[in-house]
Write an enzyme that holds these catalytic residues in place. Structure first.
Site, PDB file in Angstrom:
ATOM      1  N   LYS A  39       0.810  -1.147   0.306  1.00 22.58           N
ATOM      2  CA  LYS A  39      -0.260   0.154   0.048  1.00 22.58           C
ATOM      3  C   LYS A  39       0.945   1.061   0.122  1.00 22.58           C
ATOM      4  CE  LYS A  39      -4.526  -2.048   1.617  1.00 22.58           C
ATOM      5  NZ  LYS A  39      -5.484  -1.261   2.837  1.00 22.58           N
ATOM      6  N   LYS A  74      -4.745 -11.818  -8.422  1.00 24.50           N
ATOM      7  CA  LYS A  74      -6.423 -12.618  -7.493  1.00 24.50           C
ATOM      8  C   LYS A  74      -7.305 -11.498  -8.252  1.00 24.50           C
ATOM      9  CE  LYS A  74      -8.042 -11.619  -3.339  1.00 24.50           C
ATOM     10  NZ  LYS A  74      -8.237 -11.152  -1.461  1.00 24.50           N
ATOM     11  N   LYS A 124     -11.207  -5.352  -6.471  1.00 22.22           N
ATOM     12  CA  LYS A 124     -11.636  -4.092  -6.700  1.00 22.22           C
ATOM     13  C   LYS A 124     -11.333  -3.357  -7.101  1.00 22.22           C
ATOM     14  CE  LYS A 124     -12.552  -4.364  -2.093  1.00 22.22           C
ATOM     15  NZ  LYS A 124     -13.354  -4.041  -0.752  1.00 22.22           N
TER      16      LYS A 124
END
Ligand code: TRP
Length: 334
Positions: free
Chosen positions: A115, A197, A200
């Protein structure tokens, strides 16, 4: 234990648009777990502000997520469905646990590093202590089990370590939570890059099926899904794209990979992709319809938010009071 049942905690962030991965990997399993466990399912909005959010948008998304929990089949009378921000104990316990977590431990968290790279313009302390807030979420309700994806396992390990450390000093205050890892279909991969993966936050909208996608969109995305040139529908590592489609198909139909291989033996990818798309559309449609219906009933949703918020608050306070006493905060005078 609550009423003889083990306690389960999990939560999702209201950032981005939920995908089929969130549904098959988490939500759908949550519903099956709600008979066996006393469940707390939180919309973790405190976690969301580690990344800058538009306030109106965050509020809207959080509410939609909460409604979606119910639309997906979670009975709000049986499951505690609530906003994390409505129970101040999360933040209070997180502070205390911050004082029992080493910087060295947080430095090892891989999600924080990812992040940090992604949000290099806003590397705030919340991003760093995010796993401690997650530990507080779990420990506040004395959860026995926590269904999490692989990407969150490291945070759960940290939760266990911090809880054990605290218990080592003050006695058996916290239940040590176990991860609950779902079975098949737990990991839905991107339709455009099956080694990644389904996410979203993927920039390529064709890579993900969003829970609110209509049937035509779903089928179109599956038709474009990246596969291979083997021209065989086989469940094996060498064909990650096909394997992902088989996983999705099995999760939606309840069939096994072997049955699926048989069903599509000698058939083309086009036909298979269409069948996968249809199975997904069929499973999402009732959720979408229920979501639309529930969204209209503001008073009902508000009552759920109020009741469940109070229920969560009750259990959170119980733990928090014990913890505050143990660490040496003075008793309140009443
Ligand atoms: N960090 C989790 C995620 O991004 C969400 C989350 C917050 C969570 N608190 C939790 C999950 C507690 C399980 C238990 O997916």
């Amino acid at each position: 234990m609550i009423d003889g049942k083990k306690i389960l905690f999990s939560g999702m962030q209201a950032t981005g648009t939920l995908t089929l991965g969130n549904y098959l990997g988490a939500l759908k399993n949550w519903v099956t777990l709600s008979d066996e466990y006393e469940c707390f399912y939180s919309v973790v909005d405190l976690h969301s502000i580690t990344v800058r959010q538009d306030p109106a948008e965050l509020r809207k998304r959080a509410r939609n997520l909460l409604v979606l929990y119910i639309a997906a089949g979670l009975d709000p009378k049986k499951n505690c469905i609530y906003y994390q921000s409505h129970v101040s104990g999360h933040a209070e316990l997180a502070w205390i646990l911050n004082c029992f977590t080493y910087m060295g431990e947080l430095n090892r968290m891989t999600q924080f590093k990812d992040k940090m790279a992604k949000h290099s313009d806003n590397i705030n302390a919340g991003l760093y202590t995010y796993p401690v807030l997650m530990a507080a979420d779990i420990l506040l309700y004395q959860a026995d089990v926590v269904p999490v994806g692989k990407d969150q396992l490291q945070h759960l390990e940290l939760t266990r370590d911090v809880a054990q450390r605290f218990n080592g000093v003050y006695g058996e205050i916290f239940t040590i939570p176990e991860p609950y890892i779902g079975q098949r279909g737990a990991r839905v991969m991107s339709l455009q890059d099956p080694t990644k993966k389904m996410s979203k936050s993927d920039e390529n909208a064709n890579a993900s099926i969003y829970l609110m996608d209509d049937t035509d969109t779903i089928i179109r995305k599956f038709k474009r899904a990246v596969t291979d040139s083997e021209a065989e529908i086989r469940y094996r590592e060498e064909q990650p794209g096909i394997r992902n489609l088989i996983d999705i198909y099995c999760a939606c139909t309840g069939k096994t990979p072997e049955e699926t291989e048989k069903e599509f033996e000698g058939k083309g990818y086009g036909e298979f992709k269409l069948a996968v798309g249809e199975s997904v559309a069929a499973i999402l449609k009732p959720v979408q319809e229920r979501f639309q219906e529930l969204s209209k009933d503001k008073a009902y949703i508000d009552s759920i938010i109020k009741e469940n918020g109070e229920k969560a608050e009750y259990y959170a306070r119980k733990t928090l009071r014990k913890v505050q006493k143990k660490v040496g905060f003075p008793e309140r005078i009443r």
